[in-house]
Design a protein around this motif. Structure first.
Motif, PDB file in Angstrom:
ATOM      1  N   TYR A 174      16.026   9.897  -0.444  1.00 47.88           N
ATOM      2  CA  TYR A 174      16.138   9.740   1.222  1.00 47.88           C
ATOM      3  C   TYR A 174      15.979   8.150   1.426  1.00 47.88           C
ATOM      4  CZ  TYR A 174      14.728  14.552   0.907  1.00 47.88           C
ATOM      5  OH  TYR A 174      14.732  15.965   0.183  1.00 47.88           O
ATOM      6  N   GLU A 175      16.712   7.937   2.451  1.00 48.89           N
ATOM      7  CA  GLU A 175      16.883   6.412   2.918  1.00 48.89           C
ATOM      8  C   GLU A 175      17.151   6.602   4.383  1.00 48.89           C
ATOM      9  OE1 GLU A 175      18.531   2.333   2.228  1.00 48.89           O
ATOM     10  OE2 GLU A 175      18.029   3.340   0.174  1.00 48.89           O
ATOM     11  N   TYR A 176      16.426   5.680   5.222  1.00 51.67           N
ATOM     12  CA  TYR A 176      16.561   5.574   6.600  1.00 51.67           C
ATOM     13  C   TYR A 176      17.430   4.307   6.884  1.00 51.67           C
ATOM     14  CZ  TYR A 176      12.370   8.379   6.418  1.00 51.67           C
ATOM     15  OH  TYR A 176      11.329   9.388   6.121  1.00 51.67           O
ATOM     16  N   LYS A 177      18.462   4.576   7.959  1.00 49.82           N
ATOM     17  CA  LYS A 177      19.263   3.442   8.676  1.00 49.82           C
ATOM     18  C   LYS A 177      19.325   3.931  10.001  1.00 49.82           C
ATOM     19  CE  LYS A 177      20.606   1.778   4.588  1.00 49.82           C
ATOM     20  NZ  LYS A 177      20.245   0.302   4.250  1.00 49.82           N
ATOM     21  N   ALA A 178      19.054   2.522  10.801  1.00 56.04           N
ATOM     22  CA  ALA A 178      19.052   2.699  12.238  1.00 56.04           C
ATOM     23  C   ALA A 178      20.731   2.918  12.680  1.00 56.04           C
ATOM     24  CB  ALA A 178      18.544   1.308  12.694  1.00 56.04           C
ATOM     25  N   VAL A 179      21.535   1.955  12.203  1.00 52.64           N
ATOM     26  CA  VAL A 179      22.997   2.130  12.292  1.00 52.64           C
ATOM     27  C   VAL A 179      23.505   1.697  10.856  1.00 52.64           C
ATOM     28  CG1 VAL A 179      23.126   1.895  14.766  1.00 52.64           C
ATOM     29  CG2 VAL A 179      23.155  -0.007  13.202  1.00 52.64           C
ATOM     30  N   LEU A 180      24.990   1.914  10.643  1.00 49.87           N
ATOM     31  CA  LEU A 180      25.615   1.400   9.491  1.00 49.87           C
ATOM     32  C   LEU A 180      26.449   0.213  10.344  1.00 49.87           C
ATOM     33  CD1 LEU A 180      26.874   4.520   7.523  1.00 49.87           C
ATOM     34  CD2 LEU A 180      24.571   3.401   7.529  1.00 49.87           C
ATOM     35  N   ILE A 224      10.882  11.780  11.545  1.00 47.77           N
ATOM     36  CA  ILE A 224      12.218  12.455  11.030  1.00 47.77           C
ATOM     37  C   ILE A 224      11.709  13.811  10.347  1.00 47.77           C
ATOM     38  CG2 ILE A 224      11.506  11.150   9.037  1.00 47.77           C
ATOM     39  CD1 ILE A 224      14.749  12.349   9.901  1.00 47.77           C
ATOM     40  N   ARG A 225      10.387  13.713   9.789  1.00 45.81           N
ATOM     41  CA  ARG A 225       9.899  15.091   9.260  1.00 45.81           C
ATOM     42  C   ARG A 225       9.731  16.176  10.038  1.00 45.81           C
ATOM     43  NH1 ARG A 225       5.358  11.546   9.018  1.00 45.81           N
ATOM     44  NH2 ARG A 225       3.684  12.034  10.464  1.00 45.81           N
ATOM     45  N   GLU A 226       9.803  15.941  11.632  1.00 43.42           N
ATOM     46  CA  GLU A 226       9.817  17.067  12.478  1.00 43.42           C
ATOM     47  C   GLU A 226      11.356  17.612  12.279  1.00 43.42           C
ATOM     48  OE1 GLU A 226       8.140  16.312  16.408  1.00 43.42           O
ATOM     49  OE2 GLU A 226       7.187  14.352  15.815  1.00 43.42           O
ATOM     50  N   LEU A 227      12.268  16.998  12.162  1.00 44.75           N
ATOM     51  CA  LEU A 227      13.566  17.463  11.903  1.00 44.75           C
ATOM     52  C   LEU A 227      14.000  17.945  10.663  1.00 44.75           C
ATOM     53  CD1 LEU A 227      15.482  14.648  14.015  1.00 44.75           C
ATOM     54  CD2 LEU A 227      14.864  16.878  14.713  1.00 44.75           C
ATOM     55  N   TYR A 228      13.300  17.348   9.771  1.00 47.35           N
ATOM     56  CA  TYR A 228      13.523  17.641   8.264  1.00 47.35           C
ATOM     57  C   TYR A 228      12.303  17.522   7.549  1.00 47.35           C
ATOM     58  CZ  TYR A 228      18.492  16.395   9.030  1.00 47.35           C
ATOM     59  OH  TYR A 228      19.775  16.514   9.700  1.00 47.35           O
ATOM     60  N   PRO A 229      11.526  18.691   7.244  1.00 46.81           N
ATOM     61  CA  PRO A 229      10.137  18.982   6.912  1.00 46.81           C
ATOM     62  C   PRO A 229       9.938  18.386   5.751  1.00 46.81           C
ATOM     63  CG  PRO A 229      10.704  20.765   8.276  1.00 46.81           C
ATOM     64  CD  PRO A 229      12.013  20.041   7.981  1.00 46.81           C
ATOM     65  N   ASP A 230      10.992  18.437   4.724  1.00 49.06           N
ATOM     66  CA  ASP A 230      10.920  18.051   3.321  1.00 49.06           C
ATOM     67  C   ASP A 230      10.833  16.596   3.213  1.00 49.06           C
ATOM     68  OD1 ASP A 230      10.763  20.738   2.427  1.00 49.06           O
ATOM     69  OD2 ASP A 230      12.790  20.741   2.257  1.00 49.06           O
ATOM     70  N   VAL A 231      11.279  15.848   4.352  1.00 44.41           N
ATOM     71  CA  VAL A 231      11.277  14.330   4.222  1.00 44.41           C
ATOM     72  C   VAL A 231      10.049  13.725   4.711  1.00 44.41           C
ATOM     73  CG1 VAL A 231      12.795  12.308   4.966  1.00 44.41           C
ATOM     74  CG2 VAL A 231      13.857  14.673   4.526  1.00 44.41           C
ATOM     75  N   ILE A 232       9.341  13.162   3.931  1.00 42.39           N
ATOM     76  CA  ILE A 232       7.983  12.461   4.148  1.00 42.39           C
ATOM     77  C   ILE A 232       8.197  10.887   4.216  1.00 42.39           C
ATOM     78  CG2 ILE A 232       5.722  12.132   3.756  1.00 42.39           C
ATOM     79  CD1 ILE A 232       5.996  14.946   2.331  1.00 42.39           C
ATOM     80  N   THR A 233       8.860  10.090   3.386  1.00 43.29           N
ATOM     81  CA  THR A 233       9.165   8.820   3.346  1.00 43.29           C
ATOM     82  C   THR A 233      10.527   8.466   2.664  1.00 43.29           C
ATOM     83  OG1 THR A 233       8.056   6.948   2.830  1.00 43.29           O
ATOM     84  CG2 THR A 233       7.715   8.530   1.284  1.00 43.29           C
TER      85      THR A 233
END
Length: 464
Positions: free
Chosen positions: A17-23, A3-12
């Motif tokens: 920030y939160e990650y979801k595969a699907v809703l 994800i950090r390759e798309l959004y450099p500010d997002v590390i974890t």
């Protein structure tokens, strides 16, 4: 792809920030609580199409549309007030077939709830990586942060007899010694047009008993908190009452000196200018953050300074030292509380409180000028003792009666035990000293004994 390759500010995953595969449409509360938690805090972003370990695999355009419609439906049916959402997409492959959908939630102006049925509502707050139901205490604190502690209209009708302490404060400090009319309070929006008190004005009412107005005062022997506490008190109640009590505590526990004039008279010099002490205390009351539960204003009197510590972050964009002396801009954290103090002639709209403190110390050297120290979550205002210096003005007792000498010593040096006062005036007999000096002063109400009569720790203090 991470994800950090798309959004450099997002590390974890964290509080933003939160990650979801699907809703999952069958269990919307599992992801909707995250959106609500962000809205109830500083905002945040949910990335859809990202695994828990930050791998951005993406979802196709059809799934993107379904996800947006699902969020819109849940926001419309279950989230109140509705949250503000914006979207962003970034491709994870060269053919632009799969995308990470960034669901950005804006911070809300009010408290957001998740509603299931007619009566079941839950407030969620965001933690580090998860969202949890808020406790009643957290909801109260959240509400204060969102609405402000003082500007909501209450259901309490304003009546003079319920605000007598505040009205007396106004009579003491207003130039014409008058009490404000209800029309004046309404013009300042302290009382609503239909006669109901704003929540900040409730904190000035006679029967106010919450701990959020508390001021803790302590007198220390020495220059730090490792010394002995000579006097202490916790003042609770209306803001008008705690302000008066705290001011009196400072008055009776700080020194006064005298200097001879050319014509043989005496001029009184205080360790701390009265106007500086008053402005410092008013500033702490007006600008503290009342939403931080379990905190209070602390007033600590040391041998060389007073420190007034109040909860709340510094609101201005620059550090205190970045502003020229006496030119601190006025930003009011608590508009109604500040308005109440303004009506009482204790706080001016132009924000001249710091200027008043600076002016009262203008004849003093740089090293004892007032200082504001900024720390995470609180402010520390220091006023320095003008008499605590190498060139300190010596206490001149010449020509005074024994009673006047006792009062002069207590004003200059603070509370003292009877034995020490007796030695200072060279009385051999304790009973004679009590009968001729101490008891008459106590009877006249000029001094009082704090402690049991025969206790060696009992102190004689000036009553002010």
């Amino acid at each position: 792809m991470k994800i950090r390759e798309l959004y450099p500010d997002v590390i974890t995953e964290d509080t933003s920030y939160e990650y979801k595969a699907v809703l999952n449409p069958d269990s919307p509360i599992k992801w909707a609580k995250t959106l609500i938690g962000y809205a109830n805090d500083k905002g945040g972003t949910v990335f859809v199409g990202v695994s828990n370990d930050g791998e951005a695999f993406g979802i196709d355009l059809e799934e993107v549309d379904k996800t947006k419609l699902l969020i819109s439906r849940i926001n419309d049916r279950h989230i109140f007030p509705h949250i503000k959402i914006s979207y962003m997409m970034r491709s994870v492959d060269s053919n632009a077939e799969h995308f990470v959908l960034a669901v950005k939630v804006a911070p809300a102006d009010s408290v957001i709830r998740y509603r299931e049925g007619d009566y079941n509502e839950t407030v969620f707050i965001k933690g580090d990586g998860n969202a949890t139901p808020a406790t009643p205490e957290e909801i109260i604190s959240l509400s204060k942060r969102k609405y402000g502690v003082d500007n909501e209209t209450s259901e309490v009708a304003y009546t003079d007899n319920q605000w007598s302490e505040y009205l007396n404060l106004c009579k003491e400090y207003r130039q014409d010694k008058s009490a404000p009319t209800i029309k004046e309070l309404q013009n300042e929006e302290i009382v609503s047009k239909d006669g109901y008190a704003k929540s900040g004005f409730i904190m000035f009412s006679d029967n106010y008993s919450e701990d959020d107005t508390m001021i803790c005062c302590r007198l220390w022997k020495g220059k730090n908190k490792t010394g002995i506490v000579l006097d202490s008190n916790r003042f609770r109640g209306s803001i008008a009452n705690v302000f008066t009590n705290a001011l009196n505590f400072i008055e009776r526990n700080t020194k006064t000196g005298w200097v001879k004039t050319e014509n043989g008279g005496r001029n009184e010099i205080r360790s701390y200018p009265k106007e500086a002490v008053r402005e410092a205390l008013v500033n702490a009351i007006a600008h503290r953050d009342y939403s931080i539960s379990g905190t209070q204003i602390d007033v600590d009197i040391y041998s060389d300074r007073i420190e007034i510590v109040s909860p709340g972050s510094w609101l201005l964009p620059k550090d205190y030292n970045a502003y020229p002396a006496g030119s601190i801009p006025s930003i009011r954290r608590n508009a109604i509380i500040a308005a109440c103090l303004d009506v009482a002639n204790l706080m001016e709209r132009g924000g001249t409180g710091f200027q008043t403190m600076i002016e009262s110390y203008k004849a003093c050297p740089d090293e004892i000028q007032p200082v504001v120290s900024i720390y995470p979550g609180f402010l520390n205002l220091k006023l320095f003792d003008r008499l605590y210096r190498d060139e300190v003005i010596e206490l001149d007792l010449e020509g005074l009666t024994d009673g006047e000498k006792v009062l002069a010593i207590l004003k200059m040096e603070g509370p003292k035990p009877i034995k020490e006062l007796q030695m200072s005036l060279n009385y051999r007999s304790r009973s004679q000293f009590l009968n001729e000096v101490i008891n008459p002063l106590m009877k006249s109400g000029e001094i009082y004994r704090d402690g049991k009569p025969k206790s060696p720790t009992a102190l004689i203090k000036i009553k002010r």
